[in-house]
Write an enzyme that holds these catalytic residues in place. Structure first.
Site, PDB file in Angstrom:
ATOM      1  N   HIS A 152       0.811  -1.218   0.000  1.00 51.68           N
ATOM      2  CA  HIS A 152       0.000   0.000   0.000  1.00 51.68           C
ATOM      3  C   HIS A 152       0.846   1.271   0.000  1.00 51.68           C
ATOM      4  CE1 HIS A 152       0.336  -0.247   4.551  1.00 51.68           C
ATOM      5  NE2 HIS A 152       0.455   1.051   4.391  1.00 51.68           N
ATOM      6  N   ASP A 184       0.346  -7.694   1.631  1.00 55.04           N
ATOM      7  CA  ASP A 184       0.683  -6.271   1.663  1.00 55.04           C
ATOM      8  C   ASP A 184       2.189  -6.071   1.568  1.00 55.04           C
ATOM      9  OD1 ASP A 184       0.204  -3.587   1.623  1.00 55.04           O
ATOM     10  OD2 ASP A 184      -0.103  -3.383   3.785  1.00 55.04           O
ATOM     11  N   SER A 262       4.778   2.281   7.826  1.00 53.46           N
ATOM     12  CA  SER A 262       4.441   1.212   6.891  1.00 53.46           C
ATOM     13  C   SER A 262       5.656   0.744   6.104  1.00 53.46           C
ATOM     14  CB  SER A 262       3.381   1.689   5.889  1.00 53.46           C
ATOM     15  OG  SER A 262       2.133   1.830   6.500  1.00 53.46           O
ATOM     16  N   GLY A 319     -12.475 -21.628  -5.410  1.00 53.96           N
ATOM     17  CA  GLY A 319     -13.769 -21.001  -5.653  1.00 53.96           C
ATOM     18  C   GLY A 319     -14.841 -21.355  -4.648  1.00 53.96           C
ATOM     19  N   VAL A 320     -14.514 -21.259  -3.350  1.00 52.93           N
ATOM     20  CA  VAL A 320     -15.520 -21.444  -2.312  1.00 52.93           C
ATOM     21  C   VAL A 320     -15.341 -20.356  -1.262  1.00 52.93           C
ATOM     22  CG1 VAL A 320     -15.675 -23.949  -2.590  1.00 52.93           C
ATOM     23  CG2 VAL A 320     -14.067 -22.992  -0.917  1.00 52.93           C
TER      24      VAL A 320
END
Length: 530
Positions: A152, A184, A262, A319-320
């Site tokens: 970020h 991240d 960060s 895909g669940v």
């Protein structure tokens, strides 16, 4: 109800827009093409137990040795392009922009008296492209100029510059090599390099860290470069949501971390990197440190480095969406204990659907790995190479069966877009509420709007879409675009909450409103009910 509310805020760099309105909205930056850098193994780490006493010189020596490996990062990004998206686009963009933030001739606007104008006398009104500037921290992982930081910090950046320890008068150009939204993390490389050799960090073993272990953070909070803070590991394996439906295990620390930290290193008592500072918990009173910070474990990022050097991190997906097995009702599913992951939804056409997995199934084993809790399954799936065929054991109707699933490749951006589209298509139009007696029209705060307003991650509230100009709210300075965070110190989750709290106030009573205003952050406004 508690008068304090804890929310999550990534320790985002401080951003300042070039126009007076202070609007900063960054766009998503795609990964760069595959780097030509040679594929390398993950850097070594020291797994030896940390022993020995802590004395008066320990932290001084760590700070002296490791500060030169820490860098100050500043970025620029384009912000003007996203304004139309934020306000709905179309011909109403200018009107809404002026309505929320003041127009060219409004007090404090870009062309207000005493403010820099953006046009010459007698020329058409042209808006200058808006540039947002931000800052953060990173640390050098190799002498040839590779630096780790948070995704970020550099997301959407059109320009990345790096200042080195002891040379803060000069900034070196850098480029993005690869980034990973799920952890991240991001890898950047110096395009310009100093003549002197650059020091590099050493990695410790983050899996050895335990609550009570001493740690040190080095970073650039609020622009105060190379700030050193010391604390302990408060907890390990803290699940922290990073995107819708996905979380990452973090180290929790009470070492002070603030906006600007960060991407900086979290160091053990030997001065080795065991984490990358990423997020903090804050409350409605302040966006700064209150003693609860989070760092991505170094082992997590270290293992990704070979892929980050290639510009792309590849992960698996079936895909669940899954949820926990209820501790007081596991027997209803035919289970002997509250272990496994209940399948909530199955993506049509995804690998799970093709393999025969259905909503209501309880996945108890994936590719030979027992699933004790639902996030175990998520971690195992994402670490599985796409294209791999794996056996999946499920409990369906109290009966165990084994299915075969071919793992797909995770496209995180596409997944989030799909989730957003489903939410938009499946949900009714945003419901508006009215603050009776206050002249306010309210609407639920959405996640995209919160991000564009640079609100703390996870913050809830109610957006003020209209203010009656004859109301006490208008007199008190409340304006469209403000977000109500709390009423009389009671946090509000949505427009319904806010409307209910406002309606409960008697006529002539006072509403103490804690608001979020884009260019200011949190503001407190008392308003009398008409």
């Amino acid at each position: 109800m508690s008068t304090r509310k804890t929310t999550l805020i990534y320790s985002l760099p401080i951003a300042v827009a070039s126009l007076a309105v202070g609007m900063v909205i960054s766009s998503r930056l795609d990964l760069t093409p595959t780097s030509s850098a040679q594929i390398v193994a993950a850097p070594p780490m020291n797994s030896a137990p940390i022993t020995g006493p802590i004395d008066a010189q320990t932290f001084r020596n760590i700070a002296k040795a490791m500060s030169p490996t820490v860098v100050y990062i500043r970025t620029e990004m384009k912000a003007r392009q996203e304004l139309a998206d934020f306000f709905g686009g179309g011909g109403g963009d200018d009107d809404l922009f002026r309505r929320f933030f003041g127009g060219p001739n409004a007090p404090g606007g870009p062309n207000a008296p005493g403010a820099p104008g953006d046009q010459e006398p007698g020329t058409p009104n042209r808006r200058r492209p808006q540039v947002a500037r931000a800052s953060g921290t990173g640390f050098i992982i190799s002498k040839d100029g590779f630096i780790l930081t948070n995704s970020h910090v550099v997301e959407g950046a059109t320009k990345i510059q790096v200042s080195l320890y002891g040379d803060d008068e000069r900034f070196y150009a850098a480029k993005l090599i690869g980034r990973d939204q799920l952890t991240d993390s991001a890898l950047i490389e110096l395009i310009e390099k100093p003549t002197a050799p650059m020091p590099e960090v050493k990695f410790g073993d983050s899996s050895q860290m335990a609550p009570g272990d001493w740690v040190m953070a080095i970073g650039n909070p609020f622009g105060y470069t190379y700030t050193v803070t010391v604390g302990v590991i408060s907890a390990t394996q803290r699940g922290l949501r990073v995107t819708d439906g996905r979380s990452n295990e973090m180290l929790q620390t009470d070492a002070a971390i603030n906006p600007g930290n960060s991407g900086g290193p979290l160091l053990n008592a030997r001065g080795e990197v065991i984490g990358m500072n990423t997020a903090i918990i804050t409350n409605t009173q302040t966006e700064g440190n209150i003693g609860i910070g989070f760092a991505v474990p170094s082992n997590t990022v270290r293992e990704l480095l070979p892929q980050l050097r290639q510009g792309k991190v590849v992960r698996g997906r079936i895909g669940v969406s899954v949820r926990e097995v209820p501790r007081d009702a596991f027997a209803d599913f035919g289970l002997k204990s509250a272990s496994g992951a209940i399948v909530s939804t199955v993506t049509p056409g995804g690998s799970a659907a093709r393999g025969g997995i259905e909503p209501g199934d309880v996945i108890v084993d994936f590719n030979g790995h027992p699933v004790t809790k639902y996030d175990d399954l998520v971690k195992t799936v994402v670490s599985t190479k796409p294209g791999t065929q794996v056996p999946v054991k499920v409990i369906r109707n109290r009966q165990e069966r084994t299915l075969t699933v071919t793992v797909d490749e995770l496209d995180l951006d596409a997944e989030q877009n799909l989730t957003q589209n489903r939410n938009n298509n499946g949900a009714p139009e945003p419901q508006q509420e009215h603050g009776e007696g206050f002249g306010l029209t309210l609407q639920d705060l959405t996640a995209p709007m919160a991000r564009r307003l640079q609100m703390p991650t996870g913050q809830s509230g109610a957006v003020i879409t209209d203010v009656d100009p004859d109301s006490g709210s208008a007199t008190a300075g409340v304006r469209p675009g403000d977000v109500i965070l709390s009423v009389n110190r009671k946090p509000v989750a949505n427009a319904t909450d806010a409307g209910r709290e406002l309606q409960a106030i008697r006529s002539g009573g006072l509403a103490q409103l804690l608001l979020w205003r884009n260019e200011l952050g949190q503001i407190f406004v008392p308003v009398k009910k008409d």
